[in-house]
Design a protein around this motif. Structure first.
Motif, PDB file in Angstrom:
ATOM      1  N   GLY A   3       0.793  -1.208   0.000  1.00  0.00           N
ATOM      2  CA  GLY A   3       0.000   0.000   0.000  1.00  0.00           C
ATOM      3  C   GLY A   3       0.828   1.260   0.000  1.00  0.00           C
ATOM      4  O   GLY A   3       0.298   2.359   0.011  1.00  0.00           O
ATOM      5  N   VAL A  67      -7.131   3.242 -14.243  1.00  0.00           N
ATOM      6  CA  VAL A  67      -6.843   2.569 -12.981  1.00  0.00           C
ATOM      7  C   VAL A  67      -8.077   1.786 -12.550  1.00  0.00           C
ATOM      8  O   VAL A  67      -9.213   2.178 -12.825  1.00  0.00           O
ATOM      9  CB  VAL A  67      -6.432   3.558 -11.867  1.00  0.00           C
ATOM     10  CG1 VAL A  67      -5.185   4.318 -12.256  1.00  0.00           C
ATOM     11  CG2 VAL A  67      -7.560   4.521 -11.536  1.00  0.00           C
ATOM     12  N   GLU A  70     -10.817   0.112  -7.294  1.00  0.00           N
ATOM     13  CA  GLU A  70     -10.472  -0.238  -5.916  1.00  0.00           C
ATOM     14  C   GLU A  70      -8.997  -0.027  -5.594  1.00  0.00           C
ATOM     15  O   GLU A  70      -8.597  -0.145  -4.429  1.00  0.00           O
ATOM     16  CB  GLU A  70     -10.838  -1.694  -5.651  1.00  0.00           C
ATOM     17  CG  GLU A  70     -10.098  -2.694  -6.517  1.00  0.00           C
ATOM     18  CD  GLU A  70     -10.795  -4.042  -6.581  1.00  0.00           C
ATOM     19  OE1 GLU A  70     -10.204  -5.009  -6.080  1.00  0.00           O
ATOM     20  OE2 GLU A  70     -11.935  -4.121  -7.084  1.00  0.00           O
ATOM     21  N   THR A  71      -8.166   0.293  -6.593  1.00  0.00           N
ATOM     22  CA  THR A  71      -6.728   0.483  -6.344  1.00  0.00           C
ATOM     23  C   THR A  71      -6.272   1.916  -6.593  1.00  0.00           C
ATOM     24  O   THR A  71      -5.077   2.198  -6.505  1.00  0.00           O
ATOM     25  CB  THR A  71      -5.888  -0.444  -7.247  1.00  0.00           C
ATOM     26  OG1 THR A  71      -5.990  -0.007  -8.613  1.00  0.00           O
ATOM     27  CG2 THR A  71      -6.331  -1.880  -7.132  1.00  0.00           C
ATOM     28  N   LYS A  72      -7.180   2.832  -6.872  1.00  0.00           N
ATOM     29  CA  LYS A  72      -6.773   4.152  -7.356  1.00  0.00           C
ATOM     30  C   LYS A  72      -5.943   4.938  -6.341  1.00  0.00           C
ATOM     31  O   LYS A  72      -5.112   5.760  -6.730  1.00  0.00           O
ATOM     32  CB  LYS A  72      -7.985   4.962  -7.802  1.00  0.00           C
ATOM     33  CG  LYS A  72      -9.007   5.284  -6.732  1.00  0.00           C
ATOM     34  CD  LYS A  72     -10.219   5.985  -7.356  1.00  0.00           C
ATOM     35  CE  LYS A  72     -11.246   6.385  -6.308  1.00  0.00           C
ATOM     36  NZ  LYS A  72     -12.440   7.021  -6.924  1.00  0.00           N
ATOM     37  N   GLU A  73      -6.103   4.698  -5.052  1.00  0.00           N
ATOM     38  CA  GLU A  73      -5.322   5.427  -4.054  1.00  0.00           C
ATOM     39  C   GLU A  73      -3.847   5.031  -4.065  1.00  0.00           C
ATOM     40  O   GLU A  73      -3.003   5.737  -3.517  1.00  0.00           O
ATOM     41  CB  GLU A  73      -5.914   5.219  -2.659  1.00  0.00           C
ATOM     42  CG  GLU A  73      -7.293   5.839  -2.483  1.00  0.00           C
ATOM     43  CD  GLU A  73      -7.821   5.662  -1.076  1.00  0.00           C
ATOM     44  OE1 GLU A  73      -7.115   5.023  -0.256  1.00  0.00           O
ATOM     45  OE2 GLU A  73      -8.929   6.152  -0.796  1.00  0.00           O
ATOM     46  N   ARG A  74      -3.522   3.917  -4.692  1.00  0.00           N
ATOM     47  CA  ARG A  74      -2.137   3.444  -4.712  1.00  0.00           C
ATOM     48  C   ARG A  74      -1.276   4.204  -5.707  1.00  0.00           C
ATOM     49  O   ARG A  74      -0.050   4.063  -5.692  1.00  0.00           O
ATOM     50  CB  ARG A  74      -2.117   1.944  -5.046  1.00  0.00           C
ATOM     51  CG  ARG A  74      -2.836   1.089  -4.035  1.00  0.00           C
ATOM     52  CD  ARG A  74      -3.100  -0.314  -4.545  1.00  0.00           C
ATOM     53  NE  ARG A  74      -1.878  -1.061  -4.747  1.00  0.00           N
ATOM     54  CZ  ARG A  74      -1.847  -2.317  -5.191  1.00  0.00           C
ATOM     55  NH1 ARG A  74      -2.978  -2.928  -5.501  1.00  0.00           N
ATOM     56  NH2 ARG A  74      -0.707  -2.941  -5.352  1.00  0.00           N
ATOM     57  N   TRP A  75      -1.883   4.983  -6.577  1.00  0.00           N
ATOM     58  CA  TRP A  75      -1.130   5.593  -7.671  1.00  0.00           C
ATOM     59  C   TRP A  75      -0.965   7.108  -7.498  1.00  0.00           C
ATOM     60  O   TRP A  75      -0.645   7.815  -8.451  1.00  0.00           O
ATOM     61  CB  TRP A  75      -1.833   5.291  -9.000  1.00  0.00           C
ATOM     62  CG  TRP A  75      -2.229   3.850  -9.103  1.00  0.00           C
ATOM     63  CD1 TRP A  75      -3.489   3.339  -9.180  1.00  0.00           C
ATOM     64  CD2 TRP A  75      -1.352   2.726  -9.105  1.00  0.00           C
ATOM     65  NE1 TRP A  75      -3.464   1.970  -9.229  1.00  0.00           N
ATOM     66  CE2 TRP A  75      -2.157   1.561  -9.193  1.00  0.00           C
ATOM     67  CE3 TRP A  75       0.033   2.574  -9.044  1.00  0.00           C
ATOM     68  CZ2 TRP A  75      -1.624   0.276  -9.203  1.00  0.00           C
ATOM     69  CZ3 TRP A  75       0.554   1.287  -9.066  1.00  0.00           C
ATOM     70  CH2 TRP A  75      -0.260   0.166  -9.146  1.00  0.00           C
ATOM     71  N   ARG A  93     -14.009  -3.470 -11.565  1.00  0.00           N
ATOM     72  CA  ARG A  93     -13.314  -4.740 -11.775  1.00  0.00           C
ATOM     73  C   ARG A  93     -13.885  -5.525 -12.962  1.00  0.00           C
ATOM     74  O   ARG A  93     -13.137  -6.145 -13.721  1.00  0.00           O
ATOM     75  CB  ARG A  93     -13.387  -5.582 -10.498  1.00  0.00           C
ATOM     76  CG  ARG A  93     -12.749  -6.956 -10.617  1.00  0.00           C
ATOM     77  CD  ARG A  93     -12.707  -7.684  -9.301  1.00  0.00           C
ATOM     78  NE  ARG A  93     -11.692  -7.126  -8.412  1.00  0.00           N
ATOM     79  CZ  ARG A  93     -10.422  -7.510  -8.414  1.00  0.00           C
ATOM     80  NH1 ARG A  93     -10.002  -8.455  -9.248  1.00  0.00           N
ATOM     81  NH2 ARG A  93      -9.564  -6.969  -7.573  1.00  0.00           N
ATOM     82  N   GLU A 106      -2.354  -5.519 -11.521  1.00  0.00           N
ATOM     83  CA  GLU A 106      -1.956  -4.535 -10.514  1.00  0.00           C
ATOM     84  C   GLU A 106      -2.959  -3.398 -10.415  1.00  0.00           C
ATOM     85  O   GLU A 106      -3.011  -2.710  -9.404  1.00  0.00           O
ATOM     86  CB  GLU A 106      -0.573  -3.979 -10.850  1.00  0.00           C
ATOM     87  CG  GLU A 106       0.540  -4.997 -10.751  1.00  0.00           C
ATOM     88  CD  GLU A 106       1.870  -4.418 -11.189  1.00  0.00           C
ATOM     89  OE1 GLU A 106       2.639  -3.974 -10.317  1.00  0.00           O
ATOM     90  OE2 GLU A 106       2.125  -4.387 -12.409  1.00  0.00           O
ATOM     91  N   GLY A 107      -3.713  -3.191 -11.481  1.00  0.00           N
ATOM     92  CA  GLY A 107      -4.748  -2.168 -11.430  1.00  0.00           C
ATOM     93  C   GLY A 107      -4.376  -0.862 -12.086  1.00  0.00           C
ATOM     94  O   GLY A 107      -5.000   0.160 -11.796  1.00  0.00           O
TER      95      GLY A 107
END
Length: 273
Positions: A3, A67, A70-75, A93, A106-107
């Motif tokens: 994260g 993106v 559910e993974t957008k905060e990781r970028w 998804r 990985e998203g």
């Protein structure tokens, strides 16, 4: 992937406005997995953190960044690497599965713009450094791996013959691990027309499984030519070479894989000792 910020050491923070794509956009992006659509649209998909990061750091044009919702905060730290006239889209998804080539995505992916097609003469005039020529290479994973190796050994350009795999094929892009974006590439080239133009400017070296000299360091700019694993180089091309190399071996294997052979030859060509 944890994260934590994917781009270590980059402290920039910007608020990214995520857009919602239309069904037509998702359908259009999904069709880019087909070569005819890529060529018609002038676009191709780039998937995975390291490859997208390499694209954003390069001079290649970006059409969109996608993106997984559910993974957008990781970028947060990756997306500000390039400011440009492209949207950043958050995708659910279910829709993502229609685009992704990865079993465990990985998203993140991007829609990149294919560079303008150059005339062979102009391309050759702009070249400097060592050059790799690949004849009728049709395995996308092999091409991506060879691109990555060429980048590692400082080769600056790749020429692909006619009847070769598309360098924007998703498997090529992923296997190159971003090296694609640091190479000058000429595709669909007529080798019989190009090779005479290289002679004199480059030491033109062909390769063969059974005949030729052991590879060695080259003091002048080199154009290293390899064929496919199945067929190698035709005689009409090896006949134009200044020198033919073979890799000596003591085992009973029929041959090396193309990425293995390419790595050995490029290392020998550029070795300092």
């Amino acid at each position: 992937m944890t994260g934590k910020d994917p781009v270590a050491g980059d402290s920039r923070r910007e608020t990214v406005k995520f857009l919602k794509p239309s069904l037509a956009q998702i359908k259009r992006w999904g069709q880019l997995n087909r070569g005819t659509v890529r060529r018609g649209e002038g676009l191709f998909l780039v998937e995975g953190f390291k490859v997208v990061e390499a694209l954003l750091r390069s001079s290649w044009s970006v059409n969109a960044v996608l993106v997984m919702e559910e993974t957008k905060e990781r970028w947060d730290s990756l997306l500000p690497l390039r400011r440009g006239a492209f949207g950043v889209y958050a995708i659910g998804r279910v829709a993502w599965k229609k685009l992704s080539q990865d079993r465990a995505p990985e998203g993140i992916m991007a829609v990149a713009t294919l560079p303008p097609r150059e005339e062979a003469v102009k391309f050759l005039e702009s070249l400097s450094g060592n050059l790799l020529l690949l004849h009728e290479l049709n395995n996308p994973n092999n091409l991506g791996a060879v691109m990555r190796t060429a980048h590692w050994f400082g080769f600056t350009g790749i020429i692909l013959s006619r009847n070769s795999v598309d360098f924007a094929h998703p498997k090529v892009v992923r296997a190159s691990m971003g090296s694609l974006f640091d190479l000058s590439i000429l595709a669909d080239a007529d080798f019989e027309a190009i090779l005479p133009r290289l002679k004199g400017r480059f030491r033109l070296i062909g390769s063969d499984v059974r005949t030729g000299s052991p590879p060695h360091r080259c003091e002048c700019p080199t154009a290293l030519m390899l064929g496919s694993e199945s067929h190698g180089l035709p005689k009409e091309l090896t006949g134009l070479a200044d020198e033919i190399w073979r890799i000596p071996g003591s085992g009973r294997a029929e041959s090396l894989s193309l990425p293995q052979a390419a790595a050995i030859l490029m290392y020998a060509c550029t070795a300092t000792a």
